[in-house]
Design a protein around this motif. Structure first.
Motif, short mmCIF file in Angstrom:
data_model
loop_
_atom_site.label_atom_id
_atom_site.label_comp_id
_atom_site.label_asym_id
_atom_site.label_seq_id
_atom_site.Cartn_x
_atom_site.Cartn_y
_atom_site.Cartn_z
N GLN A 421 -0.58 7.39 0.66
CA GLN A 421 -1.38 6.78 1.71
C GLN A 421 -0.52 6.51 2.95
N GLU A 422 -0.91 7.09 4.07
CA GLU A 422 -0.20 6.84 5.32
C GLU A 422 -0.23 5.36 5.67
N SER A 423 -1.31 4.68 5.29
CA SER A 423 -1.43 3.25 5.59
C SER A 423 -0.35 2.44 4.88
N THR A 424 0.10 2.89 3.70
CA THR A 424 1.17 2.20 2.99
C THR A 424 2.48 2.31 3.75
N ALA A 425 2.80 3.51 4.21
CA ALA A 425 4.02 3.71 4.98
C ALA A 425 3.97 2.92 6.29
N GLU A 426 2.81 2.89 6.92
CA GLU A 426 2.67 2.13 8.17
C GLU A 426 2.91 0.64 7.94
N PHE A 427 2.46 0.14 6.81
CA PHE A 427 2.72 -1.26 6.47
C PHE A 427 4.22 -1.51 6.30
N LEU A 428 4.89 -0.62 5.61
CA LEU A 428 6.30 -0.83 5.30
C LEU A 428 7.19 -0.79 6.54
N VAL A 429 6.84 -0.02 7.55
CA VAL A 429 7.71 0.10 8.73
C VAL A 429 7.33 -0.88 9.84
N ASP A 430 6.32 -1.71 9.61
CA ASP A 430 5.90 -2.71 10.59
C ASP A 430 6.43 -4.07 10.13
N ILE A 431 7.48 -4.55 10.79
CA ILE A 431 8.14 -5.79 10.37
C ILE A 431 7.20 -6.98 10.43
N HIS A 432 6.23 -6.98 11.31
CA HIS A 432 5.29 -8.10 11.43
C HIS A 432 4.31 -8.15 10.27
N ARG A 433 4.14 -7.03 9.60
CA ARG A 433 3.24 -6.99 8.45
C ARG A 433 4.00 -7.09 7.13
N SER A 434 5.09 -6.34 7.02
CA SER A 434 5.80 -6.27 5.74
C SER A 434 6.82 -7.38 5.54
N LEU A 435 7.28 -8.01 6.63
CA LEU A 435 8.22 -9.14 6.57
C LEU A 435 9.47 -8.77 5.76
N MET A 436 9.71 -9.44 4.62
CA MET A 436 10.94 -9.18 3.86
C MET A 436 10.97 -7.80 3.21
N PHE A 437 9.86 -7.09 3.23
CA PHE A 437 9.81 -5.73 2.68
C PHE A 437 9.88 -4.66 3.78
N TRP A 438 10.29 -5.08 4.95
CA TRP A 438 10.38 -4.15 6.08
C TRP A 438 11.40 -3.05 5.81
N ILE A 439 11.01 -1.84 6.17
CA ILE A 439 11.90 -0.68 6.06
C ILE A 439 12.29 -0.25 7.47
N GLU A 440 13.57 -0.42 7.78
CA GLU A 440 14.11 -0.01 9.07
C GLU A 440 14.47 1.46 8.97
#
Length: 530
Positions: A421-440
């Motif tokens: 799901q592209e939406s999953t990847a979009e969540f992971l790379v958005d620091i405001h949404r993923s917070l401590m799970f952010w992928i830089e």
């Protein structure tokens, strides 16, 4: 060292004569189709094994949308030849495309399909679209085989030429050479056009599709799906496409009833399959109606949230009833705590928080997010520097977010891991949404570059090399480098003499240019061993 690869699936059926004949009037072989196969995106078709299991509409859901699409396909001879189905993430666009493609394949109207996927190599490359469509059309329409094969055999350079030339040589001219009466236009399904790299490429593709209908009068019709991006809206609002196109905005067809039916059916199937094992003692019907209504309420009439819930519950890692209780508790507590996140984002947080080793999980998820094409778990382990079995072991319980293949001892084909799901990847790379799970992403691109360097240096001593993985490393390490965040470890690896001496001069020049650009923002002397 030996290359290991399974032969690609070939749609063309073998003929008696594959010899190349210089006279175009005498040429009847399929040599050109085999050349064409090298330029197609194999995983883009609706029936590709790389997409298994593909998303489909659940039975008795999306019936209104499906009926509208079938009515359109039946009237394309005298009506609009383009149908644009657009909607927000999670609205079911790919499931609708898949279901329509399978149905029309059975009725004989389907000519070709192409399912774009963001950031997935050939699946996001618009240059692969028309060769793939031409190849599939030749499989669906036998009269196209000889003229298409002849055109490529006599001028194979067309596969590297601009899209406009490809369309003329691979589609227009073969259709003009084929003598056949088409009772109705042949359907071509192009899913997730917005996932094709770049608005300019998307506009070129749409312009060429319009020309096939308006200028060349080919017996083709197109089902296109995408998100409702501004630049695509602008193109479809142009005078040309207003005449060619009818539209379906999926957000106007949200249905709590469809979601409710989907949940009841899938929960019932889970209970039925596991009633003698993990669901022993759980009364039927399961779960209570209040739980289903809570999930329906969270879904907003879309399928992304309930589908993710079901994947998490049915993962197999734990008891389904216990996992569902977790989801319900998380949903209730998040509703009273904050409205800053969508229900799907809150669910993603819960799933990720359930993992016992978040750092190990993010290492793998980060690599999957930045990959340009899916890799086998074996090669992914080498590229990210983890032990054998670590990828599948770490992703245990994460099937709600990642496609994790089941080990199959009966096949030697490598299993490929991906985020579907592209939406999953979009969540992971958005620091405001993923917070401590952010992928830089820059950090993980750098990790992939280091892995590619290790891969290339280890080739001489390897017993065998998977050809597709080698091609990925050989072609994509430069792209990873362009997006990589500098680190002392990366700089050390780039300056490894044995690696530099094994590269062609153009690659060395790219490395030097990259170092110069990075040194402007941070002096090279600040990096270790430089």
């Amino acid at each position: 060292m030996a290359f290991h690869d399974s032969p690609p699936p070939l749609t063309p059926t073998p003929r008696d004569d594959f010899r190349f004949r210089m006279s175009p009037n005498e040429y009847t072989g399929d040599d050109g189709l085999f050349l064409l196969h090298s330029a197609i995106a194999v995983g883009a078709s609706h029936d590709s094994s790389e997409r298994y299991p593909p998303p489909r509409c659940h039975p008795h859901t999306r019936e209104v949308v499906f009926d509208i699409i079938l009515a359109w396909t039946a009237n394309t001879l005298h009506g609009p030849r383009v149908l644009w189905v657009h909607g927000q993430p999670g609205s079911g666009k790919s499931a609708i495309s898949q279901t329509v493609a399978e149905y029309c394949a059975q009725t004989g109207q389907l000519g070709a399909t192409f399912f774009f996927s963001h950031g997935q190599g050939d699946l996001s490359d618009g240059r692969a679209l028309f060769p793939t469509i031409a190849y599939k059309l030749a499989g669906a329409i036998p009269e196209l085989r000889a003229p298409l094969s002849r055109a490529i055999q006599l001028s194979s350079s067309v596969l590297g030429q601009p899209l406009e030339v490809q369309v003329k040589k691979l589609i227009v001219e073969p259709f003009k050479s084929a003598i056949r009466h088409f009772a109705s236009p042949v359907l071509i399904v192009i899913d997730a056009l917005d996932a094709c790299d770049g608005p300019e490429m998307q506009h070129r593709i749409l312009t060429l599709l319009a020309q096939l209908i308006i200028v060349h009068h080919l017996p083709l019709c197109f089902l296109l799906t995408s998100r409702p991006t501004p630049h695509l809206h602008a193109t479809f609002d142009s005078p040309v496409f207003r005449k060619l196109t009818t539209r379906i905005f999926l957000d106007n067809f949200t249905s709590n009833a469809d979601v409710r039916h989907f949940l009841r059916s899938e929960f019932s199937r889970t209970h039925r399959q596991l009633q003698n094992s993990t669901m022993l003692g759980i009364p039927d019907p399961w779960p209570p109606e209040a739980v289903i209504e809570l999930i329906v309420q969270k879904s907003g009439g879309q399928f992304l949230y309930p589908a993710t819930v079901l994947k998490y519950v049915n993962d197999g890692a734990e008891n389904p009833d216990e996992r569902l209780r977790e989801v319900v508790l998380a949903a209730v507590s998040s509703a009273s705590a904050s409205a800053a996140f969508t229900p799907t984002d809150q669910l993603y947080h819960h799933i990720l928080s359930s993992h016992p080793d978040p750092a190990a999980l993010l290492r793998i998820l980060g690599s999957l997010v930045v990959l340009y094409a899916p890799l086998s778990e074996r090669d992914l382990e080498m590229l990210i520097g983890v032990s054998a079995g670590a990828v599948l072991g770490t992703l245990h319980g994460m099937r709600a977010l990642v496609d994790v293949p089941d080990p199959d001892p009966t096949t030697v084909s490598p299993h490929r891991v991906r985020i579907p799901q592209e939406s999953t990847a979009e969540f992971l790379v958005d620091i405001h949404r993923s917070l401590m799970f952010w992928i830089e992403r820059g950090k993980y691109h750098a990790m992939m570059v280091r892995g590619c360097i290790r891969y290339l240096l280890a080739m001489d001593s390897a017993e065998y090399i998977d050809l597709s993985s080698y091609q990925y490393v050989r072609r994509k390490w430069i792209r990873h480098l362009a997006q990589a965040t500098p680190s002392p470890e990366l700089l050390d690896d780039l300056c490894e003499l044995r690696f530099l001496y094994s590269r062609v001069s153009s690659e060395v020049q790219v490395v030097v240019a990259w170092l110069k650009v990075r040194s402007r923002s941070r002096p090279l002397s600040t990096y270790r061993a430089f």
